[in-house]
Design a protein around this motif. Sequence first.
Motif, PDB file in Angstrom:
ATOM      1  N   GLN A  86       0.828  -1.195   0.000  1.00  0.00           N
ATOM      2  CA  GLN A  86       0.000   0.000   0.000  1.00  0.00           C
ATOM      3  C   GLN A  86       0.868   1.253   0.000  1.00  0.00           C
ATOM      4  N   GLY A  87       0.506   2.189  -0.876  1.00  0.00           N
ATOM      5  CA  GLY A  87       1.233   3.443  -0.967  1.00  0.00           C
ATOM      6  C   GLY A  87       2.339   3.455  -2.004  1.00  0.00           C
ATOM      7  N   THR A 120       4.184   3.704  -5.465  1.00  0.00           N
ATOM      8  CA  THR A 120       3.854   4.464  -6.666  1.00  0.00           C
ATOM      9  C   THR A 120       4.930   4.260  -7.727  1.00  0.00           C
ATOM     10  N   TRP A 121       4.540   4.425  -8.976  1.00  0.00           N
ATOM     11  CA  TRP A 121       5.497   4.448 -10.079  1.00  0.00           C
ATOM     12  C   TRP A 121       4.881   5.205 -11.250  1.00  0.00           C
ATOM     13  N   ASN A 122       5.726   5.709 -12.120  1.00  0.00           N
ATOM     14  CA  ASN A 122       5.283   6.504 -13.265  1.00  0.00           C
ATOM     15  C   ASN A 122       5.766   5.884 -14.564  1.00  0.00           C
ATOM     16  N   GLN A 127       0.611   7.691 -14.141  1.00  0.00           N
ATOM     17  CA  GLN A 127       1.050   7.547 -12.755  1.00  0.00           C
ATOM     18  C   GLN A 127       0.209   6.469 -12.087  1.00  0.00           C
ATOM     19  N   TYR A 128       0.863   5.577 -11.340  1.00  0.00           N
ATOM     20  CA  TYR A 128       0.184   4.462 -10.692  1.00  0.00           C
ATOM     21  C   TYR A 128       0.420   4.505  -9.187  1.00  0.00           C
ATOM     22  N   THR A 129      -0.624   4.116  -8.432  1.00  0.00           N
ATOM     23  CA  THR A 129      -0.547   4.053  -6.975  1.00  0.00           C
ATOM     24  C   THR A 129      -1.239   2.789  -6.490  1.00  0.00           C
ATOM     25  N   THR A 174      -3.426   1.514  -3.942  1.00  0.00           N
ATOM     26  CA  THR A 174      -4.297   2.185  -2.972  1.00  0.00           C
ATOM     27  C   THR A 174      -4.617   1.324  -1.759  1.00  0.00           C
ATOM     28  N   ILE A 197      -4.676  -1.310  -7.775  1.00  0.00           N
ATOM     29  CA  ILE A 197      -3.758  -0.351  -8.391  1.00  0.00           C
ATOM     30  C   ILE A 197      -4.580   0.678  -9.157  1.00  0.00           C
ATOM     31  N   ARG A 198      -4.353   1.941  -8.859  1.00  0.00           N
ATOM     32  CA  ARG A 198      -5.050   3.036  -9.536  1.00  0.00           C
ATOM     33  C   ARG A 198      -4.080   3.748 -10.469  1.00  0.00           C
ATOM     34  N   GLY A 199      -4.424   3.799 -11.750  1.00  0.00           N
ATOM     35  CA  GLY A 199      -3.587   4.479 -12.722  1.00  0.00           C
ATOM     36  C   GLY A 199      -4.311   5.672 -13.319  1.00  0.00           C
TER      37      GLY A 199
END
Length: 220
Positions: free
Chosen positions: A93-94, A96-98, A111-113, A115, A132-134
């Motif tokens: 959780q938390g 991130t990557w671009n 951008q991905y996180t 959640t 995963i939220r993109g």
Amino acid sequence: MTEELGKGLTISNLKPDADAKVRLSVLYRLNGIEDVDGKELLKFEMHRAGSITNTDLVTVDEHGITCWARINLDGELIKFDPPQTMVAAPLKQGATWNFDGQAGDLKVHQQYTVTGEEDVEVPAGEFHTFRIRGEQSSPSRMTMDRWFAPGTGIVKDVTTMRAADGDLLERISLELAERPKIENRPEVKSEAASKRLSVTFANDQFGKPSTTFSSDAPQI
């Protein structure tokens, strides 16, 4: 696969059901290895209606799942520069990557996180997943919600595309129908038949199609 279009939009040769959605069966399949620039990549095919709509060329290692190139419906090889991280490892959780690079001639920013963790139920069963939220800002506005189950893969995927004013253009939803298994490659239709090109026009790039333009419209 369930496809939902914005108001007034249609897809030729596809008939929506009573709730204005198009439903199609989709099969994902690993089909060997492709050598690209001296690197061996797994071929991850998407089959739909007897055709391979696209093939992602990927690696899976301690860094996660990375897409190096894609073969589209017309057989064109599109390279990613730099390679695109689809799922980063380790997932937590938390995280991130671009992706800020080129997909062929297109400039892409995503951008991905991660959640959080969720239990989700799909036709194939219940899975404990990382959600995963993109979000994509270029070349068009798009959101990608993916539920990734370790040991299985993405069991649910919802991609939403919107116009500049926020109106829905298209939403595509995928849910895992059966757990992964080994089976013969499905038959693929010959691409010898001619293809028909449909064109729509809009005032803005990635805007809603229109049939009426003023005489002083700056661009179409």
